[in-house]
Design a protein around this motif. Structure first.
Motif, PDB file in Angstrom:
ATOM      1  N   THR A   1      47.746  40.711  40.041  1.00 35.60           N
ATOM      2  CA  THR A   1      47.816  39.270  39.786  1.00 35.60           C
ATOM      3  C   THR A   1      46.662  38.749  38.927  1.00 35.60           C
ATOM      4  O   THR A   1      46.619  37.569  38.628  1.00 35.60           O
ATOM      5  N   ASN A   2      45.739  39.616  38.556  1.00 30.91           N
ATOM      6  CA  ASN A   2      44.623  39.107  37.742  1.00 30.91           C
ATOM      7  C   ASN A   2      44.351  40.014  36.528  1.00 30.91           C
ATOM      8  O   ASN A   2      43.207  40.351  36.238  1.00 30.91           O
TER       9      ASN A   2
ATOM     10  N   VAL B   1      46.105  43.164  28.572  1.00 27.04           N
ATOM     11  CA  VAL B   1      46.940  43.130  29.780  1.00 27.04           C
ATOM     12  C   VAL B   1      47.388  44.544  30.138  1.00 27.04           C
ATOM     13  O   VAL B   1      47.354  44.957  31.306  1.00 27.04           O
TER      14      VAL B   1
ATOM     15  N   ARG C   1      31.146  32.998  37.868  1.00 25.96           N
ATOM     16  CA  ARG C   1      30.205  33.353  36.800  1.00 25.96           C
ATOM     17  C   ARG C   1      29.984  32.106  35.963  1.00 25.96           C
ATOM     18  O   ARG C   1      30.878  31.256  35.855  1.00 25.96           O
TER      19      ARG C   1
ATOM     20  N   LEU D   1      49.527  35.279  24.688  1.00 32.20           N
ATOM     21  CA  LEU D   1      50.130  35.855  25.897  1.00 32.20           C
ATOM     22  C   LEU D   1      51.620  35.525  25.983  1.00 32.20           C
ATOM     23  O   LEU D   1      52.288  35.919  26.924  1.00 32.20           O
TER      24      LEU D   1
ATOM     25  N   ALA E   1      40.103  36.423  32.156  1.00 36.02           N
ATOM     26  CA  ALA E   1      39.701  35.173  32.808  1.00 36.02           C
ATOM     27  C   ALA E   1      39.675  35.347  34.321  1.00 36.02           C
ATOM     28  O   ALA E   1      38.824  34.780  35.008  1.00 36.02           O
ATOM     29  N   ASP E   2      40.601  36.140  34.849  1.00 39.72           N
ATOM     30  CA  ASP E   2      40.741  36.253  36.303  1.00 39.72           C
ATOM     31  C   ASP E   2      40.113  37.520  36.868  1.00 39.72           C
ATOM     32  O   ASP E   2      39.764  37.566  38.042  1.00 39.72           O
ATOM     33  N   TYR E   3      40.032  38.585  36.058  1.00 40.24           N
ATOM     34  CA  TYR E   3      39.315  39.783  36.490  1.00 40.24           C
ATOM     35  C   TYR E   3      37.880  39.604  36.010  1.00 40.24           C
ATOM     36  O   TYR E   3      37.619  39.518  34.806  1.00 40.24           O
TER      37      TYR E   3
ATOM     38  N   ILE F   1      43.374  42.563  41.977  1.00 33.68           N
ATOM     39  CA  ILE F   1      44.004  41.924  43.136  1.00 33.68           C
ATOM     40  C   ILE F   1      45.517  42.116  43.066  1.00 33.68           C
ATOM     41  O   ILE F   1      46.185  41.588  42.166  1.00 33.68           O
TER      42      ILE F   1
ATOM     43  N   MET G   1      49.770  41.781  22.592  1.00 38.87           N
ATOM     44  CA  MET G   1      49.489  40.366  22.771  1.00 38.87           C
ATOM     45  C   MET G   1      49.401  39.676  21.421  1.00 38.87           C
ATOM     46  O   MET G   1      48.340  39.328  20.954  1.00 38.87           O
TER      47      MET G   1
ATOM     48  N   ASP H   1      32.868  30.223  33.862  1.00 36.65           N
ATOM     49  CA  ASP H   1      34.225  30.363  34.406  1.00 36.65           C
ATOM     50  C   ASP H   1      34.757  29.000  34.828  1.00 36.65           C
ATOM     51  O   ASP H   1      34.001  28.053  35.049  1.00 36.65           O
TER      52      ASP H   1
ATOM     53  N   GLN I   1      43.053  32.879  44.027  1.00 35.80           N
ATOM     54  CA  GLN I   1      42.326  34.131  44.216  1.00 35.80           C
ATOM     55  C   GLN I   1      40.859  33.925  44.558  1.00 35.80           C
ATOM     56  O   GLN I   1      40.236  34.777  45.169  1.00 35.80           O
ATOM     57  N   GLN I   2      40.308  32.801  44.119  1.00 42.73           N
ATOM     58  CA  GLN I   2      38.875  32.591  44.326  1.00 42.73           C
ATOM     59  C   GLN I   2      38.564  31.951  45.670  1.00 42.73           C
ATOM     60  O   GLN I   2      37.474  32.149  46.202  1.00 42.73           O
TER      61      GLN I   2
END
Lengths: 293, 796
Positions: free
Chosen positions: B715-716, B294, A189, A43, B720-722, B707, A1, A192, A259-260
């Motif tokens: 996908t996570n 990642v 959290r 990224l 930030a997403d996990y 997920i 990254m 977030d 997802q949330q």
């Protein structure tokens, strides 16, 4: 990254920054606090040819009161908003919102101008400036223009800014007599991105709203100034009226699924927020108890 | 602290004056780490070192038709681009099976995929360049032509005849199946109330602060490979690397100094690490691989991801008559190497119902292949699943018969005086303390007052819940874990202790340090037993050239096994020192002792000679010693548990939380743990180990989930997403202890590393259901997200 190679220029003045943007067009990205830009570059989601670093432009920093306007420089950091007596006095909504933005390390670098120009639909400050009826001041090759916050946000990461323009300041009307504010968000959290959030400004007189601006966020592609608020202005707010407004709010929302949360969950949480907001602003806890806590 | 056994009649080596055992002393490595002098592989730079980046498959299942790397090879800084086919002659493939897991099967796995990729994230090419950034630039220029294949993602349909078989040579997607039938379950259930539920556990991972990191350095002149790697088992890495590179173990040295967190993630051998060893040999230069975040999410082992149907039989008087489970888990496309991916399911079968007396237990588990990242052992392997199923069923049974959750446990937990005994699954228990632990927990949390508070708040529409979870914990594994199945993973550990020429102590141990305090506990034991102050004890670990042979630090074995080896080595050295001292002082060894760095009279404590003076004489003036004396100021001892396959420990946890029934959000208010790990060497380290474990269990309960979509895409895969658990959401965690030392060792220590993770999610799930009881909602799925809770409440 690791970010792809890029050129870097540190702007020496707003004019210089505008020259650099004019020269490089959409191949350039403005670097302010870098809290969204740098992760995206690492990224390799974006690979700008050149970064125009405006971090040294002191003319873009600071918070000042000019008449009935509170002027906030674009480079004002989140932590500055959190600690400013002027913000606490004239726009406490911003202070309350900033406490929900990420964590101290990010608040120490992230800026209000960067957050607004980035226009993440889940972030707090865009909804705040919409609720506060603020004006976004931008400067471009042909001079300065003022854009109403309600007109500024155009979609996910999309604003009314052109690639050759720089967001320089935010003008917020100072809080008047009877002004009251509410900020709340639901996030998995603390720090977030919210699942749903609400930034609200109201004017309350003798137990009624004479004005109510509800800025919802994370429920669409941009902050939403809820029309449903209109049903509660200059009216005697009852549980039934509040239920009507909640239904109207659910109808006007078209939230995304991720997802949330499903769209249905976002609608549901938005109506919970509406009820809790109105109960808090009118200091009438019984309005909240429409549904069991 | 409650001690369940009376102290021995005579003082043991642990009770010596100035003992460090049982004391919170600062960790000797703290200053080094705080001043930035840690030796992490991520920071390591060697001359001529190159960096490798792996191009990874974007598809969960695809045939590799062609790889065009011509443009990439011309990029600045690129040294080599290597495909799986090109690496094949350097390193052999492996199959992750063990013979004691009967019927376990898997397919050969290569360091870099050849012809076919089986999960999103599997490496298809290695790019070696002067820097990671240059390698990433070149990676973007590689064109891979993939032919997408049908994916197997849902474990529930993996065994259906219509589902494609991932490895056709294996015949089906079933990796492993185990059944167990003890007592008479049918009879027991036929005259009981039967409660059943489907328990669902999210797939999650370990998320170490420092990602996996390795520097492999093939020295062609010495024909030797040095591997610097953040691992929990250096000798295992040595064995595996040698085996697959065609070397003898003597040709491989593994160095593992500081490691930024492991949690079981770093106890395995990963394909990209194998590729890095092979690349160093192929390119004859040091090669560094550090996973980025990642990659960590896509390739660090995942864990849990079970669906388990559970049944419990209960009589109106609260007697639990039977447990029955049918468990299913998907492990990705390969069984992991060398510990295999059947261990977690096997542990679930071993552990369900374990705290309770009922002899009736029937279980089946099935482990299936799928096109997702590999799954394997992560902290508290199998325990959270077994505990959540068992304790979830016990609470459901209590609710069915209208009994308090504490009372049903009191009536069914194995009595504290019933040991030694065995569980229906054959687990042998030396000495557990379920009832003493539960009693202590209730006192710590003031259970009755909490129940009263809960009732009062209900009247105000505030919904709080109490959840209790008893558990058993596997620690100090013997060869029964891996060795008997043919894995060359040592279950013994060794420690060498020597007195240097100024009276300081150098201690080499085969256990490793990943932040849990291995250095500290070793120094505490050696210092206490020898009578030497801790600052004089230097501990060396993590180097196969310079430590005794041993297993390392995993499965809560460092203190119990490595600690006992340290104790025995220090005892032996102490005896050697006293023998020399007796000769010098014209006394007898029995008449002398070592206290505070000096030889003293055992009787009156009078100081006779400083250790530094004794060392001076031994090393520089041996001519002054009596004739015939050959001093031996170094001693080595090894230890392995022989009597019990595992030192089982036990404990109980409780959670107190509030559910916002309008938003589905859970606020954790307080968490309690009572644990019995036998002798406690450093109370602070044990308590923090348990707290850290609890936090990882709370992460599973509320936040963490990998997920995947139906095409096998994770996908996570980012921070930030996990959602890892963070301090803002964590409650205060209060720890108490009951102490039942194991009699298998003089030290008496059992492990404490799994306890927190074992029971935390079960306690939270039971508490959420307790809070939701007035709404008639029961949830047996984790993570307990707002979406799950609102759905169960019928709000959305």
């Amino acid at each position: 990254m690791k970010a792809a190679a890029f050129a870097y220029a540190r702007a020496t003045s707003v004019v210089n920054a505008l020259e650099l943007l004019a020269a490089h067009g959409d191949k350039a990205k403005v670097l302010s606090g870098g809290q969204s830009l740098m992760p995206a570059m690492n990224l390799r989601l974006i690979s700008p040819d050149i970064l125009v670093d405006i971090g040294g432009l002191t003319e873009l920093r600071g918070i000042a009161v000019r008449g009935d306007l509170l002027v906030v420089g674009a480079l004002t950091r989140h932590v500055d908003l959190l600690r400013s007596p002027e913000i606490a006095l004239h726009a406490p909504l911003l202070r309350d919102a900033v406490a929900h933005i990420a964590h101290p390390a990010i608040r120490n670098r992230g800026t209000i101008g960067g957050s607004l120009a980035h226009a993440d639909p889940a972030s707090e400050l865009p909804a705040c400036v919409v609720a506060l009826d603020a004006t976004i001041v931008v400067r471009g090759p042909t001079g300065e223009r003022r854009i109403a916050a309600t007109e500024f946000f155009r979609g996910i990461y999309e604003t009314a800014l052109s690639p050759d323009e720089l967001l320089v300041a935010i003008e917020v009307p100072v809080a008047g007599q009877g002004s009251t504010f509410f900020f709340q968000e639901y996030a998995r959290r603390h720090g977030d991105y919210a699942i749903v959030g609400l930034a609200a400004r109201a004017v309350v007189a003798t137990g009624r709203f004479t004005d109510l601006r509800l800025g919802f966020f994370a429920i669409g592609d941009r902050p939403l100034l809820a029309a449903a608020a209109g049903r509660l202005i200059n009216a005697s707010v009852t549980s039934a009226l509040l239920a009507d407004a909640a239904t109207a709010l659910a109808d006007e929302l078209d939230p995304q699924e991720d997802q949330q949360a499903t769209a249905a969950m976002r609608r549901h949480l938005a109506t919970v927020l509406l009820r809790r907001c109105v109960a808090a602003l009118l200091v009438r806890p019984e309005l909240e108890a429409g549904v069991a806590r | 602290m409650t001690v369940t056994r009376a102290p021995a009649e005579t003082l043991s080596v642990l009770d010596r004056p100035n003992s460090y055992i049982g004391k919170t002393v600062p960790r000797p490595n703290l200053d080094r780490l705080l001043q930035g002098r840690g030796q992490y592989v991520s920071d390591l730079e060697l001359p001529r070192m190159a960096h490798v980046v792996f191009l990874r498959s974007p598809y969960a299942h695809a045939r590799i038709v062609a790889i065009d790397a011509d443009a990439a090879r011309r990029m600045p800084g690129v040294m080599s681009i290597v495909t799986g086919r090109e690496l094949e002659p350097v390193i052999t493939p492996w199959v992750g099976v063990l013979s004691h897991l009967k019927g376990l099967k898997s397919a050969p796995q290569h360091a870099i995929a050849i012809d076919r990729v089986c999960w999103q994230g599997e490496a298809v090419a290695a790019i070696v360049a002067t820097s990671r950034a240059a390698a990433e630039d070149a990676m973007e220029q590689i064109a891979v032509d993939y032919e997408e294949l049908e994916t197997v993602t849902d474990m529930r349909t993996a065994l259906d005849p219509a589902t494609p078989v991932i490895h056709t040579s294996l015949g089906d997607n079933l990796a492993f199946e185990r059944t167990l039938d003890a007592g008479d379950v049918d009879q027991a259930l036929s005259d009981s109330e039967v409660v059943e539920a489907d328990f669902v556990f999210g797939r999650h991972t370990g998320v170490t602060l420092e990602p996996r990191a390795v520097v492999a350095d093939w020295n062609a002149a010495e024909a030797r490979l040095t591997i610097y790697q953040g691992t929990q088992a250096p000798h295992m890495v040595q064995n595996i690397a040698a085996l697959h590179l065609g070397l003898s173990e003597a040709q491989v040295r593994v160095v593992c100094k500081d490691v930024g967190g492991s949690f079981g993630i770093k106890v395995h051998i990963y394909a990209d690490e194998m590729a890095t060893y092979a690349l160093s040999k192929l390119l004859r230069r040091p090669i560094k691989f550090v996973a980025d975040r990642v990659e960590s999410f896509n390739t660090d082992i995942h864990a849990r991801d079970h669906r388990c149907r559970g049944r419990i039989g209960v009589r109106p008087d609260g007697t639990i008559t039977a447990f029955e489970i049918d468990d299913l888990t998907g492990i990705g496309p390969y069984s992991m190497y060398p510990r295999t991916s059947a261990i977690e399911a096997n542990q679930v079968v071993n552990l369900v119902g374990g705290p309770y007396v009922t002899p009736n237990y029937r279980a089946r588990t099935r482990v299936v292949f799928q096109n997702k990242n590999v799954m394997c052992q992560y902290r508290a392997v199998g325990h959270p699943i077994a505990c959540s199923v068992t304790e979830g069923l016990v609470d459901l049974a209590a609710a069915r018969i209208g009994m308090d959750p504490v009372e049903i446990r009191r009536r069914n937990l194995i009595p504290d005086d019933a040991y030694p005994c065995a569980s229906p699954s054959g687990m042998k228990f030396e000495q557990l303390s379920h009832h003493a632990s539960l009693a202590k927990l209730l006192q710590m949390m003031d259970y009755d007052a909490l129940r009263a508070e809960q009732a009062a708040l209900r009247a105000r529409n505030i919904h709080r819940g109490i959840g209790i979870a008893s558990f058993i914990e596997v620690t100090n594994p013997s060869a029964a874990f891996y060795g008997v199945g043919g894995a060359k993973i040592s279950s013994q550990d060794g420690v060498a202790v020597r007195l240097d020429a100024q009276g300081s102590v150098i201690c080499q141990t085969s256990i490793t340090e990943q932040g849990q305090g291995s250095e500290s506990l070793t120094a505490q034991i050696v210092g206490s037993v020898l009578g030497v102050s801790m600052e004089r004890v230097r501990v060396i670990l993590g180097d196969t050239d310079n430590t005794p042979y041993g297993g390392g630090t995993w499965a809560s074995r460092g203190a119990g096994i490595g600690g006992e080896a340290a104790l025995q080595a220090a005892k032996a050295l102490r005896q050697n020192i006293l023998d020399v001292a007796a000769a010098i002082l014209q006394s007898t060894p029995g008449g002398l002792d070592i206290v505070n760095n000096s030889i003293v009279n055992a009787g009156d404590g009078a100081s006779r000679i400083e250790l530094s003076e004794l060392a001076r004489i031994v090393y520089f003036r041996p001519d002054t010693l009596p004739p015939g004396i050959q001093p031996e100021l170094m001693a080595t001892r090894h230890f392995v548990p022989r009597q019990y396959p595992f030192a089982f420990t036990n404990g109980v946890q409780a959670s107190w939380l509030e559910v916002d029934t309008e938003t589905g959000f859970v606020t954790l208010l307080k968490h309690w743990v009572v644990e019995d790990c036998g002798t406690i060497i450093n109370p602070q380290l044990v308590d923090e180990q348990i707290r850290g474990g609890v936090v990882q269990g709370l992460g599973a309960a509320l936040f963490e989930k990998c997920i995947y979509d139906e095409r096998g895409q994770l996908t996570n895969a980012n921070m930030a997403d996990y959602l890892v658990p963070m301090s803002g959401e964590m409650p205060d965690i209060e720890i108490g202890h009951v102490v039942s030392p194991t009699q298998e060792s003089e030290l008496g220590a059992k492990g404490a590393g799994e306890a927190g993770t074992a029971g935390a999610a079960a306690a939270v799930a039971n508490a959420v259901n307790d809070a939701l009881r007035p709404f008639g909602a029961t949830i047996t799925e984790i993570p307990l997200t707002p979406q799950v809770i609102l759905t169960a409440l019928g709000r959305i």
